[in-house]
Scaffold this motif. Structure first.
Motif, short mmCIF file in Angstrom:
data_model
loop_
_atom_site.label_atom_id
_atom_site.label_comp_id
_atom_site.label_asym_id
_atom_site.label_seq_id
_atom_site.Cartn_x
_atom_site.Cartn_y
_atom_site.Cartn_z
N THR A 1 -4.36 12.72 64.96
CA THR A 1 -2.99 12.97 64.51
C THR A 1 -2.60 14.43 64.69
OG1 THR A 1 -3.87 13.21 62.25
CG2 THR A 1 -2.90 11.09 62.84
N LEU A 2 -3.53 15.35 64.44
CA LEU A 2 -3.22 16.77 64.58
C LEU A 2 -3.00 17.14 66.04
CD1 LEU A 2 -2.89 19.33 62.90
CD2 LEU A 2 -5.27 19.88 63.40
N PHE B 1 -10.86 15.47 72.43
CA PHE B 1 -12.25 15.26 72.80
C PHE B 1 -13.10 16.52 72.62
CE2 PHE B 1 -10.57 11.66 75.52
CZ PHE B 1 -11.13 10.68 74.72
N PHE B 2 -12.51 17.69 72.85
CA PHE B 2 -13.24 18.93 72.59
C PHE B 2 -13.60 19.04 71.11
CE2 PHE B 2 -13.06 23.31 71.02
CZ PHE B 2 -14.10 23.89 71.75
N ALA B 3 -12.62 18.81 70.26
CA ALA B 3 -12.86 18.91 68.81
C ALA B 3 -13.84 17.83 68.34
CB ALA B 3 -11.54 18.79 68.05
N LEU B 4 -13.75 16.63 68.92
CA LEU B 4 -14.64 15.54 68.51
C LEU B 4 -16.09 15.86 68.89
CD1 LEU B 4 -14.84 12.71 67.27
CD2 LEU B 4 -14.54 11.76 69.56
N LEU B 5 -16.30 16.41 70.09
CA LEU B 5 -17.65 16.78 70.50
C LEU B 5 -18.20 17.91 69.64
CD1 LEU B 5 -17.28 16.62 74.39
CD2 LEU B 5 -18.50 15.00 72.92
N LEU C 1 -12.03 12.56 49.42
CA LEU C 1 -12.45 11.57 48.43
C LEU C 1 -13.78 10.90 48.81
CD1 LEU C 1 -9.10 9.78 47.45
CD2 LEU C 1 -10.46 11.37 46.07
N THR C 2 -14.13 10.89 50.09
CA THR C 2 -15.43 10.34 50.48
C THR C 2 -16.57 11.23 49.99
OG1 THR C 2 -15.54 11.48 52.62
CG2 THR C 2 -14.46 9.31 52.56
N LYS C 3 -16.25 12.52 49.71
CA LYS C 3 -17.26 13.51 49.30
C LYS C 3 -18.38 13.62 50.32
CE LYS C 3 -16.31 13.03 44.36
NZ LYS C 3 -16.87 12.76 43.01
N SER C 4 -18.03 13.39 51.58
CA SER C 4 -18.98 13.55 52.67
C SER C 4 -18.94 15.01 53.11
CB SER C 4 -18.63 12.62 53.84
OG SER C 4 -19.53 12.78 54.90
N ARG C 5 -19.88 15.81 52.64
CA ARG C 5 -19.84 17.25 52.85
C ARG C 5 -19.99 17.62 54.32
NH1 ARG C 5 -24.08 17.68 47.95
NH2 ARG C 5 -25.01 16.13 49.31
N THR C 6 -20.86 16.91 55.04
CA THR C 6 -21.06 17.21 56.45
C THR C 6 -19.80 16.90 57.25
OG1 THR C 6 -23.40 16.63 56.20
CG2 THR C 6 -22.56 16.84 58.43
N ALA C 7 -19.12 15.81 56.93
CA ALA C 7 -17.91 15.44 57.65
C ALA C 7 -16.80 16.46 57.41
CB ALA C 7 -17.45 14.05 57.22
N VAL C 8 -16.64 16.87 56.16
CA VAL C 8 -15.59 17.86 55.85
C VAL C 8 -15.90 19.19 56.52
CG1 VAL C 8 -14.49 19.18 54.01
CG2 VAL C 8 -15.00 16.76 53.67
N GLY C 9 -17.14 19.66 56.40
CA GLY C 9 -17.51 20.92 57.03
C GLY C 9 -17.41 20.87 58.54
N GLY C 10 -17.82 19.75 59.14
CA GLY C 10 -17.72 19.60 60.58
C GLY C 10 -16.29 19.59 61.07
N LEU C 11 -15.41 18.93 60.31
CA LEU C 11 -13.99 18.91 60.68
C LEU C 11 -13.40 20.31 60.64
CD1 LEU C 11 -11.32 17.43 61.30
CD2 LEU C 11 -11.01 17.18 58.83
N MET C 12 -13.69 21.06 59.60
CA MET C 12 -13.14 22.41 59.48
C MET C 12 -13.61 23.30 60.62
SD MET C 12 -11.26 21.88 56.96
CE MET C 12 -10.60 23.54 56.82
N LEU C 13 -14.90 23.19 60.98
CA LEU C 13 -15.42 23.99 62.08
C LEU C 13 -14.81 23.56 63.41
CD1 LEU C 13 -17.31 26.18 63.06
CD2 LEU C 13 -19.13 24.47 63.21
N ALA C 14 -14.66 22.26 63.61
CA ALA C 14 -14.07 21.76 64.86
C ALA C 14 -12.63 22.25 65.01
CB ALA C 14 -14.12 20.23 64.89
N LEU C 15 -11.85 22.20 63.93
CA LEU C 15 -10.48 22.69 63.98
C LEU C 15 -10.44 24.20 64.22
CD1 LEU C 15 -8.82 20.66 61.07
CD2 LEU C 15 -8.69 20.23 63.54
N THR C 16 -11.39 24.91 63.64
CA THR C 16 -11.45 26.36 63.86
C THR C 16 -11.74 26.68 65.32
OG1 THR C 16 -12.25 26.73 61.60
CG2 THR C 16 -12.62 28.50 63.19
N LEU C 17 -12.68 25.96 65.92
CA LEU C 17 -13.00 26.17 67.33
C LEU C 17 -11.83 25.80 68.22
CD1 LEU C 17 -16.68 24.85 67.50
CD2 LEU C 17 -15.90 27.22 67.60
N LEU C 18 -11.14 24.70 67.88
CA LEU C 18 -9.98 24.28 68.67
C LEU C 18 -8.89 25.33 68.61
CD1 LEU C 18 -8.73 21.96 70.33
CD2 LEU C 18 -7.82 21.04 68.20
N TRP C 19 -8.69 25.92 67.45
CA TRP C 19 -7.70 26.98 67.31
C TRP C 19 -8.16 28.24 68.03
CZ3 TRP C 19 -8.46 31.69 64.75
CH2 TRP C 19 -7.32 32.49 64.61
#
Length: 279
Positions: A36-37, A226-230, A63-81
């Motif tokens: 979506t982003l 795909f860059f952010a997903l990888l 709400l999933t409290k999945s720490r690895t997923a949240v941290g991975g998403l933030m890092l992926a968005l940071t790299l994409l930016w």
């Protein structure tokens, strides 16, 4: 969850899961956040709707409290930016962000609040059980080390390590049931050895390099996604095994690698055709 009466977001031990495990649901929500982003940057007419979907999916990811997923998403968005911003602006943003965080910490400390406890709670998404051992992962990785050394180069064969006997042996030793290493890197080495794992990382690295390059030149949402997903997959693989299993997310990542390879070949062929036509 609403129909079953299990949707209780204000309960202390609640984790949003839907019909799957919360960590698996976290992977699905990361895909929704990234897609979506990335699409919102290309579709001006539906940008508000897409941003709203991003916020909605990110809230449920928390709400999933999945720490690895949240941290991975933030890092992926940071790299994409990061790959889309000039270097001097990157450093200014990093310095500005660090200054803001430092200011907030200073204000809280001067106020006399129990900052350390609140910080740990926020960083772990309210899940502070066995934080020192990464929720039991460190003893598990230690237990698996001899198995890794026995077949370091070639592994035990794809998805062949976790037999009934080995599951029983490791589970009995650690006193909790498991059937994965809780690390895609370790599971990959157990399956196809260091040689296979190295080749996988090489393909992913080349894929990230090419998607980043194409995203900068074309600004197409697919390349950014795909860059952010990888990038997310590399982070998530540290403490979860989902990226080494045949899941929806790994299927998308594989599709991305194929997409980049095919589009690259088409671009090369078009360049050759234009050059020959010009000559």
């Amino acid at each position: 969850e609403i129909a079953l009466g299990t949707f209780r977001p204000f309960s202390g031990d609640y984790r949003f899961s839907g019909t799957v495990h919360p960590n698996t649901q976290g992977l699905n929500l990361v895909v929704l956040c990234l897609s979506t982003l990335c699409l919102s940057k290309m579709n001006a007419q539906q940008r508000k709707l897409l941003i709203g979907l991003f916020v909605f999916s990110f809230a449920f990811l928390i709400l999933t409290k999945s720490r690895t997923a949240v941290g991975g998403l933030m890092l992926a968005l940071t790299l994409l930016w990061t790959i889309t911003v000039r270097a001097r602006y990157q450093w200014l943003s990093y310095l500005g962000g660090s200054w803001c965080v430092g200011t907030v910490v200073l204000v809280v400390l001067l106020w006399g609040a129990d900052f350390s406890e609140n910080l740990v709670s926020a960083a772990t998404l309210g899940r502070q059980e066995e934080v020192g051992s990464l929720t039991g992962r460190l003893p598990l990785w230690t237990e698996l080390t001899p198995f890794v050394k026995d077949r370091l180069l070639w592994g035990y064969g794809y998805d062949s390590f976790w037999t009934a006997d080995r599951i029983d042996t490791v589970s009995s030793e650690l006193q909790w049931g498991l059937r994965e290493a809780h690390s895609a890197y370790i599971d990959t080495v157990l399956s196809i050895g260091m040689i296979g794992a190295g080749l996988v990382l090489l393909v992913v690295g080349l894929g990230m390099k090419r998607t980043a390059s194409r995203y900068l030149t074309t600004n197409e949402a697919a390349y950014g996604f795909f860059f952010a997903l990888l990038a997310f997959g590399l982070v998530n693989a540290l403490t979860e095994s989902g990226m080494s299993a045949p899941t929806y997310v790994t299927f998308l990542a594989a599709c991305g690698l194929v997409f980049v390879a095919v589009r690259h070949n088409e671009t090369q062929q078009n360049r050759v055709a234009l050059r020959e036509e010009h000559l």
